[in-house]
Every structure is written in structure tokens, then in C-alpha cells.
Design a protein around this motif. Sequence first.
Motif, PDB file in Angstrom:
ATOM      1  N   SER A  62       0.817  -1.218   0.000  1.00 17.63           N
ATOM      2  CA  SER A  62       0.000   0.000   0.000  1.00 17.63           C
ATOM      3  C   SER A  62       0.847   1.263   0.000  1.00 17.63           C
ATOM      4  O   SER A  62       0.449   2.281  -0.582  1.00 17.63           O
ATOM      5  N   GLN A  63       2.006   1.218   0.654  1.00 22.31           N
ATOM      6  CA  GLN A  63       2.872   2.393   0.647  1.00 22.31           C
ATOM      7  C   GLN A  63       3.259   2.762  -0.779  1.00 22.31           C
ATOM      8  O   GLN A  63       3.207   3.943  -1.174  1.00 22.31           O
ATOM      9  N   PHE A  64       3.637   1.761  -1.566  1.00 22.30           N
ATOM     10  CA  PHE A  64       4.006   2.019  -2.960  1.00 22.30           C
ATOM     11  C   PHE A  64       2.801   2.460  -3.781  1.00 22.30           C
ATOM     12  O   PHE A  64       2.903   3.352  -4.628  1.00 22.30           O
ATOM     13  N   GLU A  79       1.977   6.060  -3.102  1.00 23.46           N
ATOM     14  CA  GLU A  79       2.948   6.929  -3.775  1.00 23.46           C
ATOM     15  C   GLU A  79       2.629   7.048  -5.260  1.00 23.46           C
ATOM     16  O   GLU A  79       2.704   8.135  -5.837  1.00 23.46           O
ATOM     17  N   LEU A  80       2.274   5.921  -5.861  1.00 17.42           N
ATOM     18  CA  LEU A  80       1.920   5.946  -7.280  1.00 17.42           C
ATOM     19  C   LEU A  80       0.651   6.757  -7.520  1.00 17.42           C
ATOM     20  O   LEU A  80       0.551   7.488  -8.521  1.00 17.42           O
ATOM     21  N   ALA A  81      -0.320   6.643  -6.621  1.00 20.37           N
ATOM     22  CA  ALA A  81      -1.556   7.423  -6.772  1.00 20.37           C
ATOM     23  C   ALA A  81      -1.257   8.920  -6.672  1.00 20.37           C
ATOM     24  O   ALA A  81      -1.815   9.729  -7.441  1.00 20.37           O
ATOM     25  N   ARG A  82      -0.364   9.311  -5.765  1.00 20.12           N
ATOM     26  CA  ARG A  82       0.006  10.724  -5.657  1.00 20.12           C
ATOM     27  C   ARG A  82       0.764  11.176  -6.896  1.00 20.12           C
ATOM     28  O   ARG A  82       0.586  12.310  -7.374  1.00 20.12           O
ATOM     29  N   ASP A  88      -1.183 -10.739  -8.198  1.00 13.63           N
ATOM     30  CA  ASP A  88      -1.938  -9.900  -9.137  1.00 13.63           C
ATOM     31  C   ASP A  88      -3.189  -9.347  -8.465  1.00 13.63           C
ATOM     32  O   ASP A  88      -3.518  -8.157  -8.600  1.00 13.63           O
ATOM     33  N   LEU A  89      -3.895 -10.218  -7.749  1.00 13.71           N
ATOM     34  CA  LEU A  89      -5.118  -9.792  -7.068  1.00 13.71           C
ATOM     35  C   LEU A  89      -4.803  -8.788  -5.956  1.00 13.71           C
ATOM     36  O   LEU A  89      -5.485  -7.758  -5.822  1.00 13.71           O
ATOM     37  N   LEU A  90      -3.765  -9.061  -5.173  1.00 17.31           N
ATOM     38  CA  LEU A  90      -3.397  -8.148  -4.088  1.00 17.31           C
ATOM     39  C   LEU A  90      -2.994  -6.779  -4.619  1.00 17.31           C
ATOM     40  O   LEU A  90      -3.420  -5.740  -4.081  1.00 17.31           O
ATOM     41  N   TYR A  91      -2.176  -6.762  -5.667  1.00 22.39           N
ATOM     42  CA  TYR A  91      -1.714  -5.485  -6.203  1.00 22.39           C
ATOM     43  C   TYR A  91      -2.872  -4.675  -6.782  1.00 22.39           C
ATOM     44  O   TYR A  91      -2.951  -3.460  -6.575  1.00 22.39           O
ATOM     45  N   ASP A 115      -6.538  -0.156  -6.404  1.00 20.26           N
ATOM     46  CA  ASP A 115      -7.898   0.384  -6.410  1.00 20.26           C
ATOM     47  C   ASP A 115      -8.187   1.150  -5.122  1.00 20.26           C
ATOM     48  O   ASP A 115      -8.816   2.215  -5.135  1.00 20.26           O
ATOM     49  N   ASP A 116      -7.719   0.606  -4.004  1.00 20.68           N
ATOM     50  CA  ASP A 116      -7.932   1.266  -2.717  1.00 20.68           C
ATOM     51  C   ASP A 116      -7.181   2.590  -2.655  1.00 20.68           C
ATOM     52  O   ASP A 116      -7.719   3.602  -2.198  1.00 20.68           O
TER      53      ASP A 116
END
Length: 416
Positions: free
Chosen positions: A5-7, A10-13, A234-237, A242-243
Motif C-alpha cells: 500500500s505504501q508504494f 505513492e503511485l496514486a500521488r 496480481d489480485l493483491l496489487y 484500487d484502494d
Amino acid sequence: MFRISQFMHELARAEATGSYPAPMRRRSEGDGPGGPVVIWNLIRRCNLTCKHCYAFSADHDYPGELSTQEVFSVMDDLKAFKVPALILSGGEPLLRPDIFEIAERAKARKFYVGLSTNGTLIDEPLAARIHNHGFDYVGISLDGIGATHDKFRRLEGAFDKSLAAVRHLQNLGTKVGLRFTMTELNAHDLPNLLQLMRDEGVAKFYFSHLNYAGRGNIHRGKDARHLATRQALDLLYQTAWDDARAGGQHEYVTGNNDADGVYLLQWVEQHLPRWADDVRQRLITWGGNSSGVNIANIDNVGEVHPDTMWWHYGLGNVKARPFSEIWVDTSDPLMAGLKAKPRPVGGRCGQCMHFAICGGNTRVRAQQVTGDAWAEDPGCYLTDEEIGLAGSGDRVETTAFSSRRRMIELVPVESE
């Protein structure tokens, strides 16, 4: 631990601002070096006999466990050594009569304090005690839905009891996380558990790859095969992405397979290629496996290990020598190798083009399968082509457990 989630946040930002965010300030910058996170198995006794238990726990007392005063003395040393967090574990830590006295002392000493439990003993009154003692986090194991979990944990009704514990703690406002260890026996329930997490409003999901220790080593023949592992990641990422895009605050993390960092880089290269170089640099800073460096374990009788999966390899006992001395002693060949930069890893892992990201992955699996702690990790699910070794030859296979453990002498590694 790999913090997906940290990564993803960061990608969402980065997507929102057009610039990859600067790294968060690390604890050691300007503060001096800090000690490792300590996972502390305060008791070996457990009311369950789970198939993947690294401690071979059972429902009886074990001799020689640390007394309350010994725990307090060790805790003082850990605090002076700048250990930031204690994860109180077992066996089942709630079976230890002084668990709340220990937790109270740890909170007073300003540790981050987590509780790792199977949850089956937590009714409403016990949940209130846990909440009132201020645990920062409670991790509860759920290894499937209903009968799948019960079979894994070898207790009929275990799922219902553990889920009730989640709800009791959630109602009180205690931060709760679900912990899931995947094998081919329960991989099919991962989507359902992720949905359960969302339905119950649980803050954190910890996905653990099977590591070959204790009963987990005996049952390694039922480890999830590489394709199932990739499908799970794949599912976790996608779930974590999405979250993050929705501004959610759920935490998705994995453990016991540092190839997850490389697999995330591949995910980014496929879905968000403009940020791949930034993510690669951030992953190199992360550095992969941290056993013997940033993660430590103290078992129920006071033996220190590089992490919880190394119970068959002791570094010294806190009854005879302070943890702070044991941890920095690189005269032990395993600790010398784990602390070396780079680690003296050979074979397929040593030749991997992504070695700087995962650090050679998990050394326990290599040692348990081949007898050599520095051989390739047979749990790596990346293909030869993906790690730059196309046509390199046969891989080490995960063989079924044999009671005849193969061991080789560890060669000391000179410090830099």
C-alpha cells in the motif's frame, strides 16, 4: 515485510500531481542507528496445532521460559538498544498469565506494541482488556473461510471464534489486521478473505508466503505453486491500487518472499510505466530481506534468532548475554552473511539482475531445501527470463520434507 500500500499510495500521488513523491524521512536520519523490530515469542504453549506453525506449538507447558522479571530486564536492554517495536507472540500469547503486565510495561517504555494471536480465546471481556491496555495493533490469523480455516488450524469452529474476536476488537476501536498464510490448500479462499476484510472494515491484510520452518517445513510439499502465487499477487496489487486511487486507508502487506518487490516493479512497468524508474529506486532503497538486520526474534526460552523462521539456529540466549550484544556480534557466520552488503548469495539468486531489490530473498528456504543458507531460494516465483537468466538451466526444486536435515558449514564473512 513488503508494504504494498505504501508504494500504491505513492503511485496514486504521482498520478495526481505528475511528480513522484519524495521518500518519507527514515527513523535513522539524524536520530542515530536504531535496533530491529523484535518479534517476541513469550510462550510456546498454544490451544491450536496449526499445519504451518514454525514453533511446533501444542497445548502443554514448555520448561525454561522467561520469567516476568527476566522479560522486564530484556525489555530494558531492548529500549536502550533503540528497538522501536515489540510484537508479542507465541504459541498463543494470551495463554501467558502475565501478558497484560508485560504489555503495560512495554507501553510505559514507549514501545510500539503489537499482539499476534489466533483469536480463538478473545471473547468480549478479553477484547475489552486488550483494548484497555492500548495495544497498537492486533493481528488475527484467518487462513480461509469456514471449514478451510478450521482444517488449517485443526479445530472445528476456529473460524467462527476468530471472526468473533475481530468483531469484538473492531467494535472497541482497536486496530485489527487479518493474517493469511497461503498454500495450495487454501489459495482458493484469498478473494473471499479480501472481501471479508472490506465487509468487516478491517484496516490491514497481511499475506504471508509459506516459509519452511516448524510444521511449515514438514508441509512444504503443499506450498502454493508459482503460478498460484503470481495470481494471488496480481489480485493483491490490483486490490491495493484500487484502494489507493479511491483514497482508502487499508494496508496490504506481504511477508516471507521478497521477490514481491520485483513483481511489483513488473506490475508498474505494465500498468504505469512512466513511474517505473522511480519505483525501482525506491525498491532498491527498501532492499528486500531484512532477517538479521531490521527484524529479530526472541523465543520463549530467551534464544535469539535472525527472525522467527530460524528457530533451528540460535545466536545466543538473553539469560546469559544481553540482546544488544548478541545482535551486533558478527563472529557468528550466519549473522555475518545476513548483515553483509551485498550478502554472499550464490546460484540463481546471486546472478539475478534484481538482486539489489530483493537482497537474495529468504535464506531459510534455501537452507532447509539444500542445506546451504546461501543457495538460491526455491520459493522465488520469477522466471529465468524475468531475472535476466534466460536458458540458465535447472532450478532447485522444493522437495518434500525429510527428517534427515542436510547441513553445510557456514563460512565466516569478513566485515567491510
